[in-house]
Design a protein around this motif. Structure first.
Motif, PDB file in Angstrom:
ATOM      1  N   UNK A   1       0.936  -1.127   0.164  1.00  0.00           N
ATOM      2  CA  UNK A   1       0.139   0.077   0.079  1.00  0.00           C
ATOM      3  C   UNK A   1       0.895   1.358   0.178  1.00  0.00           C
ATOM      4  N   UNK A   2       1.905   1.202   0.709  1.00  0.00           N
ATOM      5  CA  UNK A   2       3.059   2.369   0.872  1.00  0.00           C
ATOM      6  C   UNK A   2       3.512   2.713  -0.485  1.00  0.00           C
ATOM      7  N   UNK A   3       3.948   1.584  -1.071  1.00  0.00           N
ATOM      8  CA  UNK A   3       4.408   1.791  -2.669  1.00  0.00           C
ATOM      9  C   UNK A   3       3.504   2.421  -3.464  1.00  0.00           C
ATOM     10  N   UNK A   4       2.068   2.009  -3.409  1.00  0.00           N
ATOM     11  CA  UNK A   4       1.051   2.433  -4.398  1.00  0.00           C
ATOM     12  C   UNK A   4       0.991   4.053  -4.026  1.00  0.00           C
ATOM     13  N   UNK A   5       1.367   4.537  -2.727  1.00  0.00           N
ATOM     14  CA  UNK A   5       0.933   5.924  -2.309  1.00  0.00           C
ATOM     15  C   UNK A   5       2.156   6.755  -3.235  1.00  0.00           C
ATOM     16  N   UNK A   6       3.348   6.029  -3.310  1.00  0.00           N
ATOM     17  CA  UNK A   6       4.416   6.800  -3.775  1.00  0.00           C
ATOM     18  C   UNK A   6       4.260   6.661  -5.373  1.00  0.00           C
ATOM     19  N   UNK A   7       3.758   5.771  -6.091  1.00  0.00           N
ATOM     20  CA  UNK A   7       3.213   5.844  -7.266  1.00  0.00           C
ATOM     21  C   UNK A   7       2.071   6.908  -7.622  1.00  0.00           C
ATOM     22  N   UNK A   8       1.304   7.120  -6.769  1.00  0.00           N
ATOM     23  CA  UNK A   8       0.065   8.028  -6.900  1.00  0.00           C
ATOM     24  C   UNK A   8       0.954   9.585  -6.847  1.00  0.00           C
ATOM     25  N   UNK A   9       1.895   9.557  -5.888  1.00  0.00           N
ATOM     26  CA  UNK A   9       2.325  10.988  -5.581  1.00  0.00           C
ATOM     27  C   UNK A   9       3.185  11.167  -7.047  1.00  0.00           C
ATOM     28  N   UNK A  10       3.965  10.080  -7.608  1.00  0.00           N
ATOM     29  CA  UNK A  10       4.508  10.429  -8.767  1.00  0.00           C
ATOM     30  C   UNK A  10       3.714  10.709 -10.134  1.00  0.00           C
ATOM     31  N   UNK A  11       2.604   9.995  -9.985  1.00  0.00           N
ATOM     32  CA  UNK A  11       1.504  10.252 -11.191  1.00  0.00           C
ATOM     33  C   UNK A  11       0.899  11.791 -11.071  1.00  0.00           C
ATOM     34  N   UNK A  12       0.583  12.234  -9.738  1.00  0.00           N
ATOM     35  CA  UNK A  12       0.151  13.681  -9.634  1.00  0.00           C
ATOM     36  C   UNK A  12       1.354  14.636 -10.032  1.00  0.00           C
ATOM     37  N   UNK A  13       2.470  14.409  -9.582  1.00  0.00           N
ATOM     38  CA  UNK A  13       3.591  15.125 -10.101  1.00  0.00           C
ATOM     39  C   UNK A  13       3.841  15.334 -11.538  1.00  0.00           C
ATOM     40  N   UNK A  14       3.956  14.222 -12.326  1.00  0.00           N
ATOM     41  CA  UNK A  14       3.965  14.078 -13.578  1.00  0.00           C
ATOM     42  C   UNK A  14       2.866  14.749 -14.573  1.00  0.00           C
ATOM     43  N   UNK A  15       1.695  14.641 -14.034  1.00  0.00           N
ATOM     44  CA  UNK A  15       0.583  15.310 -14.399  1.00  0.00           C
ATOM     45  C   UNK A  15       0.613  16.670 -14.616  1.00  0.00           C
ATOM     46  N   UNK A  16       1.384  17.229 -13.581  1.00  0.00           N
ATOM     47  CA  UNK A  16       1.343  18.746 -13.303  1.00  0.00           C
ATOM     48  C   UNK A  16       2.478  19.317 -13.967  1.00  0.00           C
ATOM     49  N   UNK A  17       3.368  18.586 -14.588  1.00  0.00           N
ATOM     50  CA  UNK A  17       4.748  19.255 -15.158  1.00  0.00           C
ATOM     51  C   UNK A  17       4.737  18.749 -16.552  1.00  0.00           C
ATOM     52  N   UNK A  18       3.817  18.234 -17.258  1.00  0.00           N
ATOM     53  CA  UNK A  18       3.925  17.700 -18.338  1.00  0.00           C
ATOM     54  C   UNK A  18       4.398  18.929 -19.743  1.00  0.00           C
ATOM     55  N   UNK A  19       4.047  20.080 -19.278  1.00  0.00           N
ATOM     56  CA  UNK A  19       4.299  21.157 -20.114  1.00  0.00           C
ATOM     57  C   UNK A  19       5.731  22.057 -19.629  1.00  0.00           C
ATOM     58  N   UNK A  20       6.357  21.262 -18.567  1.00  0.00           N
ATOM     59  CA  UNK A  20       7.577  21.998 -18.007  1.00  0.00           C
ATOM     60  C   UNK A  20       8.614  21.613 -18.790  1.00  0.00           C
ATOM     61  N   UNK A  21       9.473  22.943 -19.049  1.00  0.00           N
ATOM     62  CA  UNK A  21      10.732  22.606 -19.973  1.00  0.00           C
ATOM     63  C   UNK A  21      11.750  23.206 -19.135  1.00  0.00           C
ATOM     64  N   UNK A  22      12.711  22.467 -18.549  1.00  0.00           N
ATOM     65  CA  UNK A  22      13.765  22.699 -17.592  1.00  0.00           C
ATOM     66  C   UNK A  22      14.905  23.859 -18.314  1.00  0.00           C
ATOM     67  N   UNK A  23      14.935  23.789 -19.700  1.00  0.00           N
ATOM     68  CA  UNK A  23      15.914  24.580 -20.401  1.00  0.00           C
ATOM     69  C   UNK A  23      15.393  26.216 -20.462  1.00  0.00           C
ATOM     70  N   UNK A  24      14.080  26.357 -20.247  1.00  0.00           N
ATOM     71  CA  UNK A  24      13.573  27.737 -20.439  1.00  0.00           C
ATOM     72  C   UNK A  24      13.414  28.476 -19.086  1.00  0.00           C
ATOM     73  N   UNK A  25      13.979  27.684 -17.822  1.00  0.00           N
ATOM     74  CA  UNK A  25      14.005  28.075 -16.490  1.00  0.00           C
ATOM     75  C   UNK A  25      15.111  29.195 -16.282  1.00  0.00           C
ATOM     76  N   UNK A  26      15.018  30.323 -15.856  1.00  0.00           N
ATOM     77  CA  UNK A  26      16.219  31.354 -15.662  1.00  0.00           C
ATOM     78  C   UNK A  26      17.121  30.905 -14.337  1.00  0.00           C
ATOM     79  N   UNK A  27      17.559  29.765 -14.459  1.00  0.00           N
ATOM     80  CA  UNK A  27      18.602  29.551 -13.699  1.00  0.00           C
ATOM     81  C   UNK A  27      19.643  28.833 -14.255  1.00  0.00           C
TER      82      UNK A  27
END
Length: 606
Positions: free
Chosen positions: A571-597
């Motif tokens: 069950x704990x591994x499933x929570x990690x999977x869900x957290x990763x799924x949520x993260x990937x959903x929210x950064x699908x348009x993220x391009x690290x090369x455009x970040x100003x650092x």
């Protein structure tokens, strides 16, 4: 990641294959940019299947090696398997028995061919199960204690030790298994306390002036008695020392001798001395120049020296002898008594102390340097409580019996000349004796399996050649193993590593505890409480299973595991999977090369 929940079946094998094909587990011996880190696997028996001990042991190693890789180290995890002499020979003997054959029917060479065929067919089972566990060993470098390179290392060590006088042949009392027909080291004997008896037997003086009563737990061996002994300070017997005694049943004259080995508190204070079937008796016989008479053969039956009892099994003889002693008035009494019984660690047959010619390693000088290495913390042992046990055993170490009377293993490289009687010990096979005679024969015994295992940290890396791998990764960083092989393996690796490499084989030793059931009981088939790693991984995945083991692996404490606890980490591994799924959903348009650092240099692990 469209699935509603984590399914390890779709993930674990897929990514393991990716890691292997990409070579992420492979260490580079020519990489001088990174710091080094290395571990050698405790080689599982080639006959083995994955059990809880393997699972814990390899999970802990995997954590260390993956952590070091992620931390930028050039990390080597050296894998391999052990040829497991007695165990493998037993398996193959059972296998050919299905065809109505014995090893003697086949002969030595044909039988060894059968063992190699068995190994080719079944020998990688445990390796594949370790891969299923997720172990990230450097599989391209997998070694086997009987492969060509390790066999060469074994011969070099044997010959060097022999030429230095550290290996010798001697008649000595060994632990003998009548079932396996082989000598066993002290460490290969399992001791259990069992209910038995103490027999009190009259031994009359030859001059008719009386008798002495001896107490024994093994009356059948009295047929080979060559003395009765008492403690020289025992006032009950002082005036009797030197008198002749008639050995009951056998009617042979034997002396009454005095020796400080005898405990006045045991039984009557007078003990029978059977040099061929008891180690302490054998050593006493050397001090008093006593005869040595073997009365039990290598199958546990009474031999021609046992008189009327010849041919009887040793325990049948005990019953018949008791009847005869009672009938002839020699048996005084028989009282209940608990005795420690030694059994073969492989087949559980009661071992027989047995006089035979064996090969030994003189261990005292080797042990002294291994003791010093731990005292000066060149090698540290964790948990620290095991240091005391290590010192106690090493300070009282006995010479190591390294010969085994089986066929599967490293055959001892010694040749006997039937013309001049000389022994030739050599790395290469010998065709003729120094005297010129071709009438020579090789020793039939093989070496104790632990002899080759003792060389594992350096033989696996190419020794006796001075390889780049050896220069890079020896000494190894840490050894992770069970406390139960501290003497079988760890201490012997210490002795051999210091002797042949001039340095300790590992800087740290971590001795992990046992995996027990939910109630803290040892797992066993008879109790029906075994938790099978393969079943658990099929049900919940390797990650959940390994996480459960790791979560409970506090240093020095046994691990209590159950199906429910492993399910909880699923069950704990499933929570990690869900957290990763949520993260990937929210950064699908993220391009690290455009970040100003400033762009970071990220490793694959990052």
């Amino acid at each position: 990641m469209q699935d509603k929940g984590y399914d390890p079946k779709d993930i674990e094998q897929k990514w393991y294959d990716v890691w292997q094909k990409a070579g992420y587990f492979h260490a580079q011996e020519d990489d001088n940019k990174k710091p080094c880190y290395s571990i050698v696997i405790p080689p599982p028996n080639v006959t083995g299947v994955l059990h809880m001990g393997h699972a814990l042991n390899n999970t802990l190693q995997d954590i260390m090696i993956r952590y070091k890789r992620m931390d930028g180290f050039n990390a080597l995890w050296m894998p391999g398997t052990d040829h497991a002499g007695i165990a493998t020979q037993n398996v193959v003997e059972k296998d050919i028995a299905k065809r109505g054959l014995t090893r003697d029917d086949l002969g030595r060479e044909a039988f060894i061919d059968e063992v190699w065929k068995w190994r080719e067919k079944h020998g990688n089972l445990i390796i594949n199960q370790l891969k299923r566990l997720g172990a990230s060993c450097d599989w391209d470098r997998t070694r086997f204690t009987m492969d060509e390179g390790l066999s060469r290392a074994v011969r070099r060590v044997f010959v060097d030790l022999y030429r230095e006088g550290l290996i010798y042949q001697s008649n000595y009392i060994v632990n003998w298994c009548p079932r396996c027909h082989s000598a066993l080291s002290d460490l290969e004997v399992e001791h259990e306390e069992e209910n038995s008896f103490l027999w009190h037997i009259r031994y009359p003086f030859a001059d008719g002036s009386g008798e002495v009563v001896v107490a024994t737990t093994r009356p059948e061996t009295m047929l080979g008695d060559t003395a009765v002994a008492v403690n020289p300070s025992d006032e009950r017997y002082t005036s009797l020392i030197g008198k002749e005694i008639i050995l009951p049943i056998m009617n042979r004259k034997i002396p009454l001798v005095a020796d400080y080995m005898v405990s006045s508190d045991f039984g009557t204070g007078a003990v029978k001395i059977t040099p061929a079937h008891d180690l302490n008796d054998f050593e006493l016989s050397l001090r008093h120049n006593l005869d040595v008479i073997v009365v039990i053969d290598d199958s546990g039956a009474m031999n021609e020296n046992a008189g009327a009892y010849k041919g009887l099994d040793r325990f049948e003889c005990r019953k018949k002898l008791e009847e005869d002693l009672a009938a002839q008035g020699y048996l005084v009494e028989k009282t209940p008594y608990k005795v420690p019984v030694g059994k073969c660690y492989r087949c559980k047959t009661i071992i027989e102390p047995y006089l035979s010619k064996q090969w030994f390693v003189r261990t005292k000088s080797l042990a002294e340097k291994a003791i010093e290495a731990v005292e000066t913390e060149k090698t540290k042992i964790f948990p620290e409580q095991w240091k005391k046990t290590y010192f106690e055993w090493m300070n009282n170490i006995r010479d190591w019996c390294i010969s085994r009377q089986i066929w599967w293993g490293h055959r001892i490289p010694a040749w006997f000349c039937d013309d001049c009687g000389e022994i030739t010990v050599n790395e290469e096979d010998v065709k003729q004796c120094k005297c010129g005679s071709a009438n020579i024969r090789q020793e039939t015994d093989v070496l104790d399996t632990w002899f080759s295992s003792a060389l594992w940290p350096f033989s696996t890396m190419g020794w006796p050649d001075n390889t780049p791998l050896l220069k890079k990764f020896y000494p190894t960083s840490v050894l992770i193993t069970g406390f139960d092989i501290l003497f079988f393996w760890v201490a012997r690796m210490m002795m051999m590593g210091i002797k042949f490499m001039g340095d300790v084989p590992f800087k740290d030793v971590y001795l992990h505890a046992l995996v027990r059931d939910e109630q803290g009981q040892k797992m066993s088939k008879s109790k029906g409480n075994i938790v099978d790693p393969l079943i658990e991984m099929d049900k919940y995945g390797a990650d959940a299973f390994r996480f459960a083991l790791t979560a409970f692996a506090a240093m020095g404490r046994d691990i209590k595991i159950s199906d429910k606890r492993i399910q909880g980490y699923r069950f704990f591994i499933n929570k990690i999977w869900n957290a990763a799924k949520f993260t990937l959903m929210n950064i699908k348009d993220f391009d690290p090369d455009t970040v100003a650092y400033e762009k970071l240099e990220l490793s694959f692990a990052d």
